[in-house]
Design a protein around this motif. Sequence first.
Motif, PDB file in Angstrom:
ATOM      1  N   UNK A 226      31.270  51.682 -45.931  1.00  0.00           N
ATOM      2  CA  UNK A 226      30.427  52.675 -45.255  1.00  0.00           C
ATOM      3  C   UNK A 226      29.714  51.980 -44.100  1.00  0.00           C
ATOM      4  N   UNK A 227      29.990  52.420 -42.900  1.00  0.00           N
ATOM      5  CA  UNK A 227      29.416  51.787 -41.711  1.00  0.00           C
ATOM      6  C   UNK A 227      28.225  52.626 -41.238  1.00  0.00           C
ATOM      7  N   UNK A 228      27.017  52.082 -41.418  1.00  0.00           N
ATOM      8  CA  UNK A 228      25.810  52.778 -40.999  1.00  0.00           C
ATOM      9  C   UNK A 228      24.909  53.106 -42.165  1.00  0.00           C
ATOM     10  N   UNK A 229      23.675  52.599 -42.112  1.00  0.00           N
ATOM     11  CA  UNK A 229      22.730  52.794 -43.201  1.00  0.00           C
ATOM     12  C   UNK A 229      21.652  53.811 -42.891  1.00  0.00           C
ATOM     13  N   UNK A 230      21.998  54.837 -42.105  1.00  0.00           N
ATOM     14  CA  UNK A 230      21.076  55.940 -41.870  1.00  0.00           C
ATOM     15  C   UNK A 230      21.148  56.934 -43.011  1.00  0.00           C
ATOM     16  N   UNK A 231      20.685  58.160 -42.779  1.00  0.00           N
ATOM     17  CA  UNK A 231      20.638  59.178 -43.823  1.00  0.00           C
ATOM     18  C   UNK A 231      22.024  59.427 -44.426  1.00  0.00           C
ATOM     19  N   UNK A 232      23.025  59.690 -43.578  1.00  0.00           N
ATOM     20  CA  UNK A 232      24.352  60.022 -44.068  1.00  0.00           C
ATOM     21  C   UNK A 232      25.022  58.883 -44.818  1.00  0.00           C
ATOM     22  N   UNK A 233      24.920  57.665 -44.277  1.00  0.00           N
ATOM     23  CA  UNK A 233      25.561  56.516 -44.915  1.00  0.00           C
ATOM     24  C   UNK A 233      24.960  56.186 -46.267  1.00  0.00           C
ATOM     25  N   UNK A 234      23.636  56.176 -46.352  1.00  0.00           N
ATOM     26  CA  UNK A 234      22.977  55.871 -47.622  1.00  0.00           C
ATOM     27  C   UNK A 234      23.243  56.983 -48.639  1.00  0.00           C
ATOM     28  N   UNK A 235      23.244  58.232 -48.163  1.00  0.00           N
ATOM     29  CA  UNK A 235      23.535  59.355 -49.066  1.00  0.00           C
ATOM     30  C   UNK A 235      24.923  59.227 -49.665  1.00  0.00           C
ATOM     31  N   UNK A 236      25.906  58.841 -48.866  1.00  0.00           N
ATOM     32  CA  UNK A 236      27.257  58.652 -49.387  1.00  0.00           C
ATOM     33  C   UNK A 236      27.287  57.527 -50.409  1.00  0.00           C
ATOM     34  N   UNK A 237      26.588  56.444 -50.139  1.00  0.00           N
ATOM     35  CA  UNK A 237      26.530  55.331 -51.086  1.00  0.00           C
ATOM     36  C   UNK A 237      25.955  55.786 -52.427  1.00  0.00           C
ATOM     37  N   UNK A 238      24.888  56.570 -52.388  1.00  0.00           N
ATOM     38  CA  UNK A 238      24.259  57.070 -53.613  1.00  0.00           C
ATOM     39  C   UNK A 238      25.229  57.957 -54.389  1.00  0.00           C
ATOM     40  N   UNK A 239      25.896  58.875 -53.671  1.00  0.00           N
ATOM     41  CA  UNK A 239      26.838  59.780 -54.333  1.00  0.00           C
ATOM     42  C   UNK A 239      28.015  59.011 -54.938  1.00  0.00           C
ATOM     43  N   UNK A 240      28.435  57.928 -54.300  1.00  0.00           N
ATOM     44  CA  UNK A 240      29.496  57.081 -54.857  1.00  0.00           C
ATOM     45  C   UNK A 240      28.999  56.340 -56.099  1.00  0.00           C
ATOM     46  N   UNK A 241      27.774  55.852 -56.048  1.00  0.00           N
ATOM     47  CA  UNK A 241      27.175  55.148 -57.181  1.00  0.00           C
ATOM     48  C   UNK A 241      27.176  56.024 -58.425  1.00  0.00           C
ATOM     49  N   UNK A 242      26.856  57.291 -58.262  1.00  0.00           N
ATOM     50  CA  UNK A 242      26.815  58.228 -59.393  1.00  0.00           C
ATOM     51  C   UNK A 242      28.193  58.485 -59.984  1.00  0.00           C
ATOM     52  N   UNK A 243      29.250  58.155 -59.249  1.00  0.00           N
ATOM     53  CA  UNK A 243      30.614  58.470 -59.674  1.00  0.00           C
ATOM     54  C   UNK A 243      31.450  57.239 -59.994  1.00  0.00           C
ATOM     55  N   UNK A 244      30.839  56.076 -59.913  1.00  0.00           N
ATOM     56  CA  UNK A 244      31.578  54.850 -60.199  1.00  0.00           C
ATOM     57  C   UNK A 244      32.573  54.490 -59.122  1.00  0.00           C
TER      58      UNK A 244
END
Length: 486
Positions: free
Chosen positions: A88-106
């Motif tokens: 994930x390239x970019x740690x703004x709202x969208x990038x961090x949100x994607x990281x969180x959603x991935x974390x919840x799904x393994x």
Amino acid sequence: MKKSENEKAWTICPECKGLGKKSQKLQKKFRLQYKKALEEFEQSNKEGIPPIRPKAHLNSCINCAGSGLIRSEKFPEVDNENYPHIAIIGGGIGGVALAVACLHRGIPFTLYERDTNFEARSQGYGLTLQQASKAIEGFGIFSLEKGIVSTRHLVHTPEGKVIGEWGMRKWLSSVNQKVTKRTNIHIARQALRLALLEQLGGHDSLKWGHQLVNFKENDNKTIELSFQVNGKIQMAKADLIVGADGIRSTVRNLLIGDAITPLRYLDCIVILGICPLSALEGLDSPLLDSATVFQTGNGNERIYIMPYTSDSVMWQLSFPMEEAEAKALSAKGCEALKEEALLRTQWHSPIPQILKATKANQVSGYPVYDREVLTTELLEKGKQITLLGDAAHPMSPFKGQGANQALLDALALARGIYKGCGPFSNWKATGIRKSVLTDFETEMLERSAKKVKDSAEAAQFLHSDIVLLENNQPRGSCLKGKDLME
């Protein structure tokens, strides 16, 4: 220290598979109607238009109250065997949100941010959660402690005459009117970003100080990435790249090129500022009750003022200006921007007082740009690359949709990967584009295209006489005759 509700571990709901909704069984009569129509179509040697399979109605999942998540003692184990590793390239709202959603799904991921730390540069000012005020629960955030709910929105002439009013206080004043409107949540961009980062719990897959330089798709279906880190080049590998790196996205430029969909100037400049209410001590105004949003315009300049925190407001002044002049004014810095704002807004109280009390170091300004809406054909250039948020569909700030769409993008992509790349899928053979990306991009571009268009139109009509129409609706509604959320 006791964990807050937002810091608990979450995993996807087994009932709805993390979607937040469950399909209701299709009624028998609709199934029979479709079956009959299909038989008639086939008997006619498939002439004409084939019948469309009816879709079952989706109901909110009772088990997770529609969030798609349930509490867990710990996050799911990372499934490196079945799911693609995402860069994930970019740690703004969208990038961090994607990281969180991935974390919840393994789903394995690494989040790369060019800034060296959270406070390295300003991440913008305030934002308004509209559609995403419900979707935020899909990231395990069930309360925004620093979020402010507005209940009143006013439009004034420069002399202070109210020419428009809407919001919960207006609607509830009519006993016979049924209120079904959603409320908007105002929050500082950094506060929302921090709430999302806290969901990662110091996750070691967040890499600060990584500026993407290049990437290369290999024949073995992996991608090599080059980053500049502390003046040196570092390499990394991934199965999928997601560009969430803003309106001047490096991923987008490397994938598509800037010349095909260049920045498009929207003929105006925005000047922003944050003013603490304590700096306005002695000023008694009902507009400063931390629950009122108000805007004032004269057909050229327009200022929008909203709660930023419980004890401060954010103002956004905009007006038409030639691109070269807008760039020059922005380059002069905060003092010049504040001076320009003050000169243009000697209007009704408390506008001049707010701008005067705003410290210069809390003022910024920039020319407003967007880009032409992407096509799926352009995105298909990357077999294992996609975009989201401002990297995919940048838009003007005048409809408050940028962060909303980025959050919706992130949740949609994570859900698509979880569904399309699970243990029983064949994504490694068919490719992640066919399994996930094409469907995701089609939905994302269709959903966001109208927001980009409406935001560009707002950049024009909010600086015209339309803003002076007497009507208890958002200004876009005055123009189009329908209820649009500004």
